[in-house]
Write an enzyme that holds these catalytic residues in place. Structure first.
Site, PDB file in Angstrom:
ATOM      1  N   THR A 229     122.940  -5.188  50.652  1.00 49.89           N
ATOM      2  CA  THR A 229     124.200  -5.894  50.380  1.00 49.89           C
ATOM      3  C   THR A 229     124.088  -6.722  49.100  1.00 49.89           C
ATOM      4  OG1 THR A 229     123.447  -7.807  51.661  1.00 49.89           O
ATOM      5  CG2 THR A 229     124.638  -6.084  52.857  1.00 49.89           C
ATOM      6  N   ASP A 230     125.253  -7.183  48.609  1.00 47.81           N
ATOM      7  CA  ASP A 230     125.236  -8.099  47.467  1.00 47.81           C
ATOM      8  C   ASP A 230     126.122  -9.303  47.778  1.00 47.81           C
ATOM      9  OD1 ASP A 230     127.912  -7.493  46.876  1.00 47.81           O
ATOM     10  OD2 ASP A 230     127.392  -6.115  45.269  1.00 47.81           O
ATOM     11  N   ALA A 231     126.240 -10.192  46.803  1.00 42.76           N
ATOM     12  CA  ALA A 231     126.949 -11.450  47.040  1.00 42.76           C
ATOM     13  C   ALA A 231     128.442 -11.243  47.309  1.00 42.76           C
ATOM     14  CB  ALA A 231     126.742 -12.404  45.862  1.00 42.76           C
ATOM     15  N   GLY A 232     128.940 -10.022  47.110  1.00 45.09           N
ATOM     16  CA  GLY A 232     130.309  -9.711  47.500  1.00 45.09           C
ATOM     17  C   GLY A 232     130.429  -9.525  49.011  1.00 45.09           C
ATOM     18  N   GLY A 233     129.291  -9.540  49.715  1.00 48.06           N
ATOM     19  CA  GLY A 233     129.298  -9.403  51.168  1.00 48.06           C
ATOM     20  C   GLY A 233     129.324  -7.954  51.608  1.00 48.06           C
TER      21      GLY A 233
END
Lengths: 130, 130, 130, 130
Positions: free
Chosen positions: B14-18
């Site tokens: 995952t990334d900080a965009g969720g």
């Protein structure tokens, strides 16, 4: 005497917690070690073709103090703290401005690239380290 | 005839965009291709030691339709759509239940592992594909 | 008008084939897009806090022409080729000296960061792009 | 009492040394912790939506004993060794058959997902751990 590498936090480095994923600090530390070695005249890809050996990580100890987030510009350091015949210990830190985010000790050993067995670090590297 | 691999979305994906970071679907697709080849009796590590060659990705086309999130259990498919002498095209999809999240076409070619030049796919592989 | 980012290939970027893993060019392209946006005055982390929205990748087409290896210093470009109300298309390339290694088209759309639904790109961004 | 997760080494996990990149064992350990928590009835994505909190890694100590390579099927373990009010320590190992490849101690703490400040681990989790 410490070497510094500035690096940006990108989307790929973060996780759904909105912060840099813990394993990725090991990547940041590895990038700083690579640039520190290059700064000393040691090119790992070239060296492997010449010597048939390479560094591998044999132990890590890392403390995560504060999180980094997307777009942060970090300063990642590398400082040699032990140099043995077959392994080195490098102290590393990641800073955001004057805040210490993460620090660790990374032990790397020299191995034969095919057999993956421990060998003495080539003299040409040890000379440049000291 | 399509091959399926079930895989879980972990923090690393995952990334900080969720959501799952876009590049990581290429990893998921690669895992499914690897297990599809293994299912056909093709072990890539072994094959490289025997033949000195390996597959490399030469082109990808991917559409991202809906995001996957942490803890999702995805079903990733691989289906051979073209088999040439030097390259294959595999159609791949990632599903969450009956929702299609991502789909693409991946072209892989066979190369000499040292020289990295295109070569014919070994007959032993082509036989197993058809 | 094209934006350039120089970046080094580290151990983390390579795979057992001795070359950069195909999915990682999407990371390189994303880094170049991020720095291109930053160059135009668009900071993604800040923007998300202000607008509640973010860019997500909706389609990619990539051709892998020649492999990059450890220690290569790549020049990765980003050039806007389409700007719609809800999405942009960016043409991207990775160069080693005067050799083109990899090129692609990346479509990114603007979404609400919580609901993950498509929305119009904020005017403040579109103004800076043109 | 130890929890086991079997996982395959894919191309994405390896580096140009022909072995699993050191940072990736932290990913493997994280996957095993996630499945261990799930096995105990703790779903991290769901829990975050319910409690507004999440686990983050606060310290790691890892020893790399022998390398894993492409196609290896690893058994990765997780065993709780300390449970405090705000943090847990989990001992983890990666095995190939009866060979221990890598082992470590991972400390994870509970934080408020927005403020990222340490908080007590929710009672519902602690009950399930003991």
């Amino acid at each position: 005497m410490s070497f510094d590498l500035n690096l940006r936090v990108y989307w790929e480095d973060t996780d759904a917690g909105g912060i840099v994923f813990s394993a990725n600090y090991l990547k940041f530390f590895e990038r700083a070690r690579t640039e520190w070695l290059r700064h000393l005249g040691v090119q790992q890809h070239e060296l492997r073709q010449q010597t048939g050996g390479m560094f591998v990580v044999s132990a890590t100890e890392v403390k995560y103090l504060r999180p980094a987030v997307l777009d942060d510009m970090l300063r990642v350091t590398a400082r040699l703290t032990q140099a043995g015949r077959a392994s080195l210990v490098i102290a590393q830190q990641a800073w955001l401005g004057d805040e210490l985010l993460c620090e660790g000790q990374i032990r790397i050993g020299w191995v034969h690239a095919q057999r993956l067995q421990a060998e003495r670090i080539p003299a040409i590297i040890l000379e440049r380290l000291t």
